[in-house]
Design a protein around this motif. Structure first.
Motif, short mmCIF file in Angstrom:
data_model
loop_
_atom_site.label_atom_id
_atom_site.label_comp_id
_atom_site.label_asym_id
_atom_site.label_seq_id
_atom_site.Cartn_x
_atom_site.Cartn_y
_atom_site.Cartn_z
N ARG A 33 0.84 -1.20 0.00
CA ARG A 33 0.00 0.00 0.00
C ARG A 33 0.87 1.25 0.00
NH1 ARG A 33 -4.13 1.90 -0.37
NH2 ARG A 33 -5.28 2.19 1.57
N PHE A 34 0.30 2.35 -0.45
CA PHE A 34 0.91 3.67 -0.35
C PHE A 34 2.25 3.79 -1.09
CE2 PHE A 34 -1.44 2.96 3.73
CZ PHE A 34 -2.50 3.81 3.46
N LEU A 69 -0.17 10.16 -2.28
CA LEU A 69 -1.04 10.95 -1.43
C LEU A 69 -1.87 10.01 -0.57
CD1 LEU A 69 -2.34 13.71 -3.89
CD2 LEU A 69 -0.31 13.71 -2.42
N VAL A 70 -2.16 10.43 0.63
CA VAL A 70 -2.94 9.63 1.57
C VAL A 70 -4.22 10.39 1.89
CG1 VAL A 70 -3.00 8.59 3.87
CG2 VAL A 70 -0.89 8.52 2.52
N PHE A 71 -5.34 9.72 1.75
CA PHE A 71 -6.63 10.37 1.97
C PHE A 71 -7.03 10.28 3.44
CE2 PHE A 71 -7.72 9.13 -2.67
CZ PHE A 71 -6.95 10.17 -3.14
N THR A 72 -8.01 11.09 3.82
CA THR A 72 -8.40 11.22 5.23
C THR A 72 -8.76 9.88 5.85
OG1 THR A 72 -9.23 13.43 4.72
CG2 THR A 72 -9.95 12.44 6.79
N HIS A 73 -9.57 9.09 5.14
CA HIS A 73 -10.04 7.82 5.72
C HIS A 73 -8.92 6.78 5.81
CE1 HIS A 73 -10.27 6.77 1.43
NE2 HIS A 73 -10.26 5.50 1.81
N GLU A 77 -4.82 3.64 8.83
CA GLU A 77 -4.09 2.53 8.21
C GLU A 77 -2.65 2.94 7.90
OE1 GLU A 77 -4.41 -0.45 4.32
OE2 GLU A 77 -5.51 1.44 4.36
N ALA A 78 -2.47 4.17 7.41
CA ALA A 78 -1.12 4.66 7.11
C ALA A 78 -0.26 4.68 8.37
CB ALA A 78 -1.20 6.06 6.50
N GLU A 79 -0.84 5.09 9.49
CA GLU A 79 -0.09 5.10 10.74
C GLU A 79 0.36 3.69 11.11
OE1 GLU A 79 -0.89 5.72 15.46
OE2 GLU A 79 -1.70 7.27 14.13
N GLY A 80 -0.51 2.71 10.90
CA GLY A 80 -0.12 1.33 11.19
C GLY A 80 1.05 0.88 10.34
N PHE A 81 1.02 1.21 9.04
CA PHE A 81 2.13 0.88 8.16
C PHE A 81 3.42 1.56 8.63
CE2 PHE A 81 -0.74 -1.11 5.31
CZ PHE A 81 0.00 -1.77 4.34
N LEU A 82 3.31 2.82 8.99
CA LEU A 82 4.49 3.57 9.41
C LEU A 82 5.08 3.00 10.69
CD1 LEU A 82 3.31 7.20 8.60
CD2 LEU A 82 5.06 5.88 7.39
N ARG A 83 4.26 2.60 11.61
CA ARG A 83 4.78 2.00 12.85
C ARG A 83 5.55 0.72 12.54
NH1 ARG A 83 3.25 3.95 17.64
NH2 ARG A 83 1.62 5.55 17.68
N CYS A 503 7.25 6.72 19.30
CA CYS A 503 6.43 7.27 20.38
C CYS A 503 5.11 6.50 20.45
CB CYS A 503 6.18 8.75 20.17
SG CYS A 503 7.70 9.71 20.03
N ALA A 504 5.00 5.60 21.39
CA ALA A 504 3.85 4.71 21.46
C ALA A 504 2.54 5.45 21.71
CB ALA A 504 4.07 3.66 22.56
N ASP A 505 2.61 6.57 22.43
CA ASP A 505 1.38 7.28 22.79
C ASP A 505 1.01 8.38 21.80
OD1 ASP A 505 3.60 8.75 23.45
OD2 ASP A 505 2.71 9.65 25.24
N HIS A 506 1.73 8.48 20.69
CA HIS A 506 1.41 9.49 19.69
C HIS A 506 0.52 8.88 18.61
CE1 HIS A 506 4.94 12.47 20.53
NE2 HIS A 506 4.24 12.18 21.60
N SER A 507 -0.34 9.71 18.04
CA SER A 507 -1.29 9.24 17.03
C SER A 507 -1.49 10.31 15.98
CB SER A 507 -2.63 8.91 17.69
OG SER A 507 -3.67 8.82 16.74
#
Length: 796
Positions: A33-34, A69-73, A77-83, A503-507
């Motif tokens: 993805r992405f 580009l990453v859309f709002t919805h 999911e993008a954050e999960g990939f980045l982690r 940073c585990a607590d960042h979102s």
């Protein structure tokens, strides 16, 4: 500056192996993805646990392309990939989306970010913008010349040196979406630039002979430019090709590795005919230096074909049955593949027999072919060469130097210390003591021979220190065990993931816009025109704002005077691209003393800082984090929502960011290709650039007719860059109630070449629509428009 990097593409595991075996310092690859090459095999997040340690053990870096580009919805999911990417210890992430840069730096303060070529960086202002987002490397637009590169500073620079060229600026191409609903900014490019087009000038088709691939550049070959690129301070030499074969990766990486090493050693080699041959056989649409030497519109695009051809051999001199004869300096062997003729009528096959008669070479393809004397001939396959390429990555070379130190006294256990240049170190101890030798004591030569047996590992013995007490001996089996244990220890250490902070607590939610903006009760309608003569028509139409985009910035003064005479203000739009040395254009734009500016790039952000500004679609604002970044940093009056967003995606954006931030284009001829390539110059003149082309763009109205018969309008700007506008206007009129419910109030209509009467009728229809007096469906039917907002239809 650190040693320059050779960066190779890897669309799958075999390509990665080919790149590593042939000398790449780093590879770049996409995940499922992405990434901007979704048609490649690609890797998966799960692969990272194996791929990254393997690369690091081989002394190679791995860069993940997160360059769409990453859309709002999709932000969660993008954050999960980045982690997962951060935890896998990749060496860098190549990013297009401004909001994703912000999110990466929010999640990890130290994961390296590389600003993708999709960010359209063409100047030091673009580099400074990337740096402000946390980027450590900037990938320049392919359209930058060597002279321009030397003037761009602020970060280490990465440039493409070989492979396919996009005709449009990366990140600024909307053609695939507009014609087929497949977004290039989303990794789904349909390669509309490789299709055929007819050139229509003032309503008449121009006879260009066999030239119909008017937008298909030859492939980039920058091999001979390596010394100049080094002199310009380029940090990373990038090979294009994540959709290409492992053989291509092997061949191109090997040749550029050798050339780069020789240039770094101070003895650059000339490009040989064998180099050109092998590069051509790996993949070629013909080769040119792209824009590295500046603009040459007669050389960039051949125009007579658009797909891989291989190496051009010459032309057919004689035909006899299933034999054809040609004159060529390039050897031909049985088994080689040939193709004869241009794409519309091409034939070909494998060579069965070869004969020589004087200067002519005869080839028999096994069947009679319909070919003519004078037809061009290309060699498309060389099985012997392809076998050598494949063999090059069957066994990996020892490319990581290590050093050993051996120490011990007779009667004590022996210690072996092993280390590499990256700071990894292992100490292993023998299980038995060093014995006094009766016949053949251990010498340094025997230690080197036994401990240096590192075949099958990434390591090569660079040095050995012998501190053993003379006259001692160890069993060969013990020396082998010590070697294996030291190697295993180094491999384990090298394979550990980079320990980037996470940073585990960042979102991503932390970066969403906070607070509400005051809600507007009425709609505001803006209009953009590209012809000076229609300005009075729009001024008389009672719209809330008029934008003007003209090829000649000197005409802006006239537009402003017309507006002042009508008691109104006018906003003007500078050209979409700004390169080093082009600030004079921006000075001309500002000299007109407009009420404000529709800005398009990073230079505009700084040059027009403090003036009233609206950010245009070219900033690719596709999610609320990107929107917040521009809004808060630059205090813009409004942001134009990305044209990649369909109606649902646009609604998602309006729900997560204040809708008053956004201006939404609901009527336009989609600006598809935005190009450094000037079609006017290339095919309506014999000139190479603006200095000698005779300005055909000022003499003719030009359209390009595609295979479906639609004629798309071609326009030039002040920098001689071309934009191809969709011949069919489209509308988002039916989506107005949906957008209104979500708070949208600022709407824009854009015109290209319409008559004053057409513009007047269209504006009146949209005014009636916004007053609730006309339905969206009736509007698009009466005006005969495409019922589509943005460039993609579904929720993709």
């Amino acid at each position: 500056m650190s040693r320059p990097i050779l960066l190779a593409p890897a669309g799958n595991w075999e390509c990665a192996r080919a790149a590593v075996a042939n000398g790449a310092d780093a590879i770049y690859f996409g995940l499922e993805r992405f990434n901007a090459r979704l048609r490649a095999d690609n890797f998966t997040v799960a692969d990272l646990k194996e791929l990254i340690p393997w690369l690091h053990q081989q002394g190679v870096k791995g860069y993940v392309t997160f360059n769409t580009l990453v859309f709002t919805h999709e932000l969660e999911e993008a954050e999960g990939f980045l982690r997962a990417i951060i935890q896998a210890g990749v060496d860098a992430v190549i990013v297009q989306d401004v909001g994703i840069c912000r999110l990466i730096r929010h999640l990890s303060p130290d994961l390296p970010i590389h600003a993708s070529t999709q960010m359209t960086i063409t100047s030091s202002a673009g580099v400074a913008f990337a740096k402000s987002l946390g980027a450590e490397v900037a990938v320049l637009a392919r359209e930058c010349s060597l002279a321009e590169m030397a003037k761009i500073h602020g970060l280490p620079l990465e440039v493409f040196v070989h492979g396919a060229l996009c005709v449009a600026y990366s990140g600024q191409c909307l053609t695939s979406e507009a014609l087929g609903g497949r977004s290039a900014n989303r990794g789904e490019c349909a390669q509309a630039c490789r299709m055929t087009y007819d050139l229509i000038a003032d309503g008449q088709q121009v006879d260009l002979g066999s030239k119909r691939y008017l937008l298909s550049p030859q492939d980039l070959m920058g091999l001979e430019k390596i010394p100049e690129l080094l002199a310009a301070g380029i940090h990373c030499f990038k090979i294009e090709g994540r959709l290409k074969s492992p053989d291509y990766v092997a061949a191109v990486t090997q040749i550029y590795r050798q050339a780069l090493d020789q240039a770094l050693a101070g003895s650059p080699r000339p490009v040989s005919q064998q180099d050109r041959y092998e590069l051509g056989m790996s993949f070629s649409r013909g080769f040119y230096s792209g824009w590295l030497d500046g603009i040459n519109n007669q050389r960039l695009v051949r125009g007579d074909y658009g797909k891989k051809r291989g190496v051009e051999l010459g032309t057919v001199q004689r035909c006899q049955g299933d034999w054809l004869w040609l004159q060529t300096p390039i050897p031909i062997q049985p088994g080689d593949g040939l193709v004869i003729g241009l794409e519309a009528e091409e034939v070909g096959g494998r060579v069965y027999q070869v004969q020589h008669q004087g200067s002519l070479t005869g080839v028999r393809l096994g069947r009679p072919l319909r070919v003519r004397v004078g037809d061009p001939v290309w060699k498309t396959s060389d099985p012997h060469l392809e076998k050598r390429w494949r063999q090059s990555y069957q066994t990996l070379p020892a490319r990581v130097p290590i050093w050993l130190a051996v120490q011990g006294q007779i009667g004590e256990r022996v210690t072996v210390r092993a280390w590499d240049e990256d700071g990894h170190e292992v100490v292993v101890v023998s299980r038995v003591e060093l014995q006094r030798a009766e016949k053949q004591p251990l010498t340094e030569e025997r230690l080197r021979q036994q401990l240096g047996r590192l075949g099958g590992t990434p390591f090569g013995l660079a040095g050995l220190e012998n501190h053993l007490q003379p006259g001692g001996i160890l069993p060969v089996s013990e020396l082998n065990r010590l070697r294996r244990q030291a190697v295993a220890g180094l491999l384990e250490q090298r394979g550990q993931p980079k320990a980037w902070r996470l940073c585990a607590d960042h979102s991503y939610r932390d970066l969403l816009p906070q607070g509400a903006e005051p809600e507007l009760t009425r709609a505001s309608l803006a209009v953009l025109v590209r012809q000076l003569e229609v300005v009075p028509t729009v001024l008389a139409a009672g719209v809330d704002r008029l934008y003007v985009e003209l090829e000649d910035p000197r005409q802006y003064r006239q537009a402003v005077q017309l507006a002042k005479a009508a008691g109104q203000g006018i906003w003007v739009a500078p050209p979409r691209i700004t390169k080093p040395g082009e600030t004079w254009i921006l000075k001309q734009v500002r000299a007109c003393q407009a009420a404000g500016y529709l800005i398009r790039n990073y230079d505009h952000l700084t040059f027009f800082a403090g003036d009233p500004c609206v950010a245009d679609f070219s900033f690719n604002v596709a999610n609320p984090i990107t929107a917040r970044t521009f809004w808060e940093r630059y205090r813009l009056e409004r942001l134009t929502a990305s044209y990649d967003l369909n109606i649902q995606q646009l609604g998602d954006l309006l729900m997560q960011a204040p809708p008053q931030w956004f201006e939404i284009t609901i009527h336009q001829h989609m600006p598809m290709f935005h190009m450094e390539h000037c079609v006017f110059c290339a095919f309506l003149s014999t000139g190479t650039d603006y200095t000698n082309c005779g300005r055909p763009c000022e003499k003719y109205t030009v359209t390009l007719r595609d295979r479906t018969g639609v004629e798309h309008l071609l326009k030039a700007d002040a920098g001689c860059r071309n934009t191809l506008f969709n011949g069919k206007a489209q509308t988002g009129a039916e989506g107005i109630p949906y957008l209104w419910e979500r708070g949208a109030r600022y709407f824009r209509l854009e015109f290209v070449h319409e008559s004053p009467e057409q513009i007047q009728t269209t504006i009146a229809a949209y005014q009636a629509l916004l007053r609730g007096e006309l339905s969206g469906s009736r509007l698009w039917q009466e005006l005969q428009l495409i019922n589509q907002l943005g460039v993609t239809r579904g929720q993709g």
